[in-house]
Enzyme design. Structure first.
Site, PDB file in Angstrom:
ATOM      1  N   TYR A  90      15.046  31.602   3.667  1.00 57.15           N
ATOM      2  CA  TYR A  90      13.575  31.920   3.957  1.00 57.15           C
ATOM      3  C   TYR A  90      13.432  32.670   5.757  1.00 57.15           C
ATOM      4  O   TYR A  90      13.952  31.892   6.334  1.00 57.15           O
ATOM      5  CB  TYR A  90      12.479  31.371   3.837  1.00 57.15           C
ATOM      6  CG  TYR A  90      12.022  31.235   2.125  1.00 57.15           C
ATOM      7  CD1 TYR A  90      11.939  32.543   1.635  1.00 57.15           C
ATOM      8  CD2 TYR A  90      12.164  30.113   1.626  1.00 57.15           C
ATOM      9  CE1 TYR A  90      11.617  32.299   0.184  1.00 57.15           C
ATOM     10  CE2 TYR A  90      11.818  30.060   0.334  1.00 57.15           C
ATOM     11  CZ  TYR A  90      11.512  30.913  -0.139  1.00 57.15           C
ATOM     12  OH  TYR A  90      11.186  30.987  -1.689  1.00 57.15           O
ATOM     13  N   LYS A 115       0.866  -1.341   0.118  1.00 58.02           N
ATOM     14  CA  LYS A 115      -0.181  -0.031  -0.039  1.00 58.02           C
ATOM     15  C   LYS A 115       1.010   1.104  -0.060  1.00 58.02           C
ATOM     16  O   LYS A 115       2.272   1.201   0.229  1.00 58.02           O
ATOM     17  CB  LYS A 115      -0.887   0.076   1.177  1.00 58.02           C
ATOM     18  CG  LYS A 115      -0.143  -0.064   2.545  1.00 58.02           C
ATOM     19  CD  LYS A 115      -0.948  -0.542   3.803  1.00 58.02           C
ATOM     20  CE  LYS A 115      -0.176  -0.431   4.913  1.00 58.02           C
ATOM     21  NZ  LYS A 115      -0.887  -0.554   6.171  1.00 58.02           N
TER      22      LYS A 115
HETATM   23  C1  LIG Z   1      -0.379  -1.424   7.207  1.00 57.70           C
HETATM   24  C2  LIG Z   1      -0.670  -2.633   7.519  1.00 57.70           C
HETATM   25  C3  LIG Z   1      -0.091  -3.659   8.018  1.00 57.70           C
HETATM   26  C4  LIG Z   1       1.512  -3.840   8.113  1.00 57.70           C
HETATM   27  O1  LIG Z   1       1.908  -2.987   9.070  1.00 57.70           O
HETATM   28  P1  LIG Z   1       3.281  -2.815   9.310  1.00 57.70           P
HETATM   29  O2  LIG Z   1       3.666  -2.261  10.605  1.00 57.70           O
HETATM   30  O3  LIG Z   1       3.989  -1.945   8.486  1.00 57.70           O
HETATM   31  O4  LIG Z   1       4.226  -4.348   9.279  1.00 57.70           O
HETATM   32  C5  LIG Z   1      -0.529  -4.864   8.340  1.00 57.70           C
HETATM   33  N1  LIG Z   1      -2.093  -4.872   8.377  1.00 57.70           N
HETATM   34  C6  LIG Z   1      -2.795  -4.095   8.057  1.00 57.70           C
HETATM   35  C7  LIG Z   1      -4.438  -4.003   8.076  1.00 57.70           C
HETATM   36  C8  LIG Z   1      -2.149  -2.761   7.593  1.00 57.70           C
HETATM   37  O5  LIG Z   1      -3.167  -1.575   7.345  1.00 57.70           O
END
Ligand SMILES: *Cc1c(COP(=O)(O)O)cnc(C)c1O
Length: 820
Positions: free
Chosen positions: A715, A491
């Site tokens: 800035y 993701k």
């Molecule tokens: C992002 C996510 C993970 C992974 O989490 P990490 O801490 O990056 O390993 C697992 N399960 C869900 C539902 C997530 O949204």
């Protein structure tokens, strides 16, 4: 993924099985390097001239591997390997090839085999680019075309594919019939016949006859008719029942080139089966036209129409071979071809050099090895070629070419004994407004010359090390139970690391699922050719139809979502569509709670359109010791609620709750599957020493300034200078994802091994660092994060989490992927 038991493999290889006949295997290993072997691997201890795989059996055993194909007499101490299963054979390479032969024969879709001296990889890659979305192509990874590479390529064939394209290459006589036996190709392509690997062949004819062995059982052979020698030899072999598909300019060619117009692209007018059509190939060099013609021929043989081919071919993208073209210093262009150093590839590269719009052309050439010719003869040939191609200047590097300096006539020439010798004595001013071809045997390391002659581009890049990513994947695979399935989280642009590149390597390494946040991300992956299962976490009802179209599996977290997905499933006419049910066990973000269960179960039981593929929940604080009691409570609640559902539904459902930190800290809660996120990208809540750095953000200094006392930098005049300072300006700002909270000394950037504080406020596209007392110059490289400072360091400087640092690097920062 293909899975065989050891019993099957013993049968296929004719070996003697000692150990567990039912152990299942789906990965073949021939190399002991590279971290922890995946679960269900079998190692073939290949014996070569300089290498014996048996030496690595013990090491692999200690990494957890249990299945080996070996020669009994070559084995080290078997007593040290009490749990190992062995298949004993006389020759492990034969065994690997027999297994490939066996596997190949399970599939009846067409297998295309490509041989020839040049262009095999490009034709293969272009054909699969062109068929994308129309056919599910399985192909050799990179150029796996050898006695060992071909079996590994064949192993990738699966029932889901509908055409296979493999390369076949030989370096010694009599190797081809072994490749033929394994591949049993239906369609054969011979790209061209050059001088590569000449030393082991008496004449080009012998070599050609050897190559044509590949076509023994083919029903179609594709080749260029204008290559007279190929045409003659093919007509000499028994061609009964074979179709010879030729292309060329002659009237008798199956696919005839009527005319060819060149520019930056090439327009070809072609004639096939009495039909005339035009295609535009987005390249102008001869080699690309040749490759394109082979690709078009294959597409026609496979039944694609001229219209379809014309539409796809002008979108072809170059295949990154080891030939790179870059902008050089003083307005020059550099072509670095480290691919191969032999006369035929030199000829191709010189043609490319001649296509450049420069009046002046320089060749930097190293000694050529393995030509099979005497040096005097070889360099006389090179000199003739240099003359013929009207090269203005030759720079020879190496003792052999230097010794033959006198062969080169009517050309500006200089010779050096080694690459170092050259680098010590050349002047940058000597190269201007010209095309420069670097053609060096591997050992001469011409990339060092290339780096010197390249124009320094002031850019910021995020370098992603795919080997490190796989190392991390294998680390997590080694800590979970061998049967535990793995979801890889991709993701948010794979936590900032890029999309297709990451997904495709994870697919190649056979993780069980990918997970994305939104449907669009899943669609993007499918469009790019990712075929493995993909879960969409934040599946919104508005995108359900789209998801079914693209075979994406939703997370279902509410009654509304369930009802709406059911409706979409009815519309699409699907049954048993896989869904993933999310339970809320304390995170309080998305998911069903205990009270929802009766209605949820009732719906799922009565709805044959949907099938629960997994039930899962998410931990709110898996990385925080202080909340461990809470986490255990979440796990217990999940165990209870999820078993209520599985009991009622009565079919196998995967259960999962662990994210990366969870995998490291709560191994007892693995259930059937785990979801690996940030750990894959090299960040651990527990022990970073086991993981490798995946992402490095680099930039270069574009200007150095000496600031007098009582002036300010940037800035709002926040970077006040009390005493004289030296600063360096870096082309990265908050719009690139460099958090503005790092301004005014909070953040530091690594330059020449030292951490230089950011001075003043970070700008949108740039920032300044204080380099007082550090020996730097314009063009020097700096590291924003990587080994030092780490992403975790930066997160702690501004009180956030590594996730935010990683995912904020904007998409305008170019990603560069490194893989060995
Ligand atoms: C992002 C996510 C993970 C992974 O989490 P990490 O801490 O990056 O390993 C697992 N399960 C869900 C539902 C997530 O949204």
């Amino acid at each position: 993924m293909s899975t065989y038991t050891l019993k099957d493999i013993a049968l296929a290889t004719g070996g003697k099985l000692v150990g567990d006949a039912n152990a299942a295997v789906s990965h073949l290993l021939i190399d002991s390097r590279g971290g922890i072997p995946p679960k269900m691997s079998i190692f073939f201890a290949i014996q070569g001239a300089h290498h014996d795989g048996h030496k690595f059996i013990e090491e692999l055993y200690h990494k957890g591997l249990r299945n080996f194909v070996a020669v009994q007499s070559a084995l080290p101490n078997v007593k040290a390997l009490p749990e190992a299963n062995f298949i004993f054979v006389d020759d492990t390479l034969d065994a690997l090839q027999s297994l490939a032969t066996f596997h190949r024969r399970r599939f009846s879709y067409p297998v295309v085999a490509i041989t020839g001296s040049n262009g095999k990889t490009i034709v293969k890659e272009w054909a699969s680019q062109m068929m994308h979305g129309e056919k599910k192509v399985v192909r050799s990874p990179r150029s796996y075309n050898s006695q060992v590479g071909v079996p590994l390529s064949i192993w990738l064939m699966g029932p889901e594919n509908d055409v296979a394209i493999f390369e076949a290459g030989i370096s010694k006589p009599s190797e081809m019939h072994r490749l033929e036996r394994m591949l049993l190709p239906d369609i054969g392509i011979i790209t061209n016949i050059g001088a590569a690997h000449q030393e082991n062949f008496n004449t080009v004819k012998d070599k050609l006859q050897e190559k044509l062995e590949l076509f023994r059982h083919c029903s179609v052979i594709i080749y260029q008719q204008d290559q007279k020698i190929v045409d003659e030899e093919i007509r000499n072999i028994p061609t009964k029942g074979k179709q010879l598909f030729t292309w060329g300019t002659s009237e008798t060619a199956t696919l005839r080139i009527l005319s060819q117009e060149e520019g930056l692209q090439t327009k070809l007018t072609l004639l096939f089966a009495a039909e005339q059509f035009d295609v535009v190939v987005p390249f102008a060099d001869d080699a690309s036209i040749e490759n394109a013609m082979h690709t078009i021929s294959l597409m026609l043989v496979l039944g694609f129409t001229a219209d379809f081919i014309a539409e796809r071919i002008h979108k072809l993208i170059p295949v990154a071979m080891r030939l790179e073209q870059k902008e050089g210093i003083n307005g020059s262009t550099i072509i670095n071809d480290s691919y191969n150093s032999d006369i035929s590839s030199l000829t191709i590269a010189l043609n490319l050099l001649n296509n450049q719009k420069f009046d002046k052309r320089t060749l930097i050439l190293s000694d050529i090895f393995q030509s099979g010719k005497r040096n005097e003869e070889l360099y006389a040939e090179v000199a003739a070629l240099v003359k013929e191609k009207r090269i203005n200047r030759i720079i020879g590097i190496g003792s052999a070419i230097s010794a033959n300096a006198d062969k080169f006539e009517e050309v500006e020439k200089r010779f050096y004994s080694s690459t170092d010798d050259f680098l010590h004595s050349y002047h940058k001013e000597d190269f201007a407004n010209e095309a420069i071809l670097l053609k060096g045997s591997r050992s001469f390391q011409f990339e060092r010359i290339s780096r010197q002659l390249e124009r320094q581009i002031h850019q910021t890049v995020l370098e992603i090390n795919l080997n490190a990513l796989i190392h991390n994947l294998n680390h997590f695979r080694s800590v979970v139970k061998p049967t535990t399935k793995m979801v890889a989280m991709v993701k948010a642009f794979s936590y900032g690391s890029g999309f297709y590149e990451i997904a495709s390597i994870l697919q190649y390494h056979r993780v069980d699922y990918l997970a994305v946040a939104f449907a669009d991300e899943g669609v993007e992956l499918r469009e790019a050719g990712i075929t493995m299962p993909i879960i969409v976490l934040n599946a919104e009802p508005g995108s359900f139809d789209l998801m079914i179209n693209y075979n994406l599996e939703p997370e279902i977290y509410s009654h509304t979502a369930l009802r709406r997905f059911s409706e979409s499933a009815i519309k699409a006419g699907v049954t048993d569509y896989p869904i993933h049910v999310k339970l809320d066990t304390g995170m309080h973000r998305l998911g069903f709670i205990e009270m929802d269960l009766p209605l949820l179960i009732a719906h799922l039981k009565s709805d044959e359109r949907l099938k629960v593929s997994s039930i899962f929940s998410h931990l709110a604080a898996s990385d925080e010791l202080v909340h461990d009691d809470f986490t255990k409570g979440q796990i217990d609640l999940f165990a209870r609620l999820s078993s209520r559902i599985t009991d009622e539904l009565g079919y196998a459902i995967n259960r999962h709750i662990l994210n990366s930190a969870g995998i490291e800290r709560f191994p007892e809660a693995e259930f059937d599957m785990v979801r690996l996120g940030i750990g894959l990208y090299g960040i651990s809540a527990v022990d970073t020493s086991k993981l490798e750095v995946v992402s490095t953000l680099r930039s270069t200094i574009v200007q150095i300034k000496d600031i007098p006392a009582n002036e300010s930098v940037g800035y709002g005049r926040k970077g006040w200078v009390n005493e004289p300072k030296r600063t360096a300006t870096i082309p990265i700002g908050y719009a690139d994802g460099l958090n503005r909270k790092l301004s005014n000394g909070v953040g530091k950037i690594l330059v020449k091994g030292q951490l230089a504080p950011i001075i003043g406020n970070i700008c949108m596209d740039t920032c300044m660092i204080d380099v007082t007392g550090i020996d730097v110059k314009e063009g020097d490289e700096v590291t924003i994060f990587g080994q030092n400072p780490t992403i975790t360091d930066i997160a702690s400087w501004i009180g956030t989490i590594p996730y935010e640092i990683l995912t904020s690097i904007s998409r305008r920062v170019k990603r560069i992927y490194i893989q060995e």
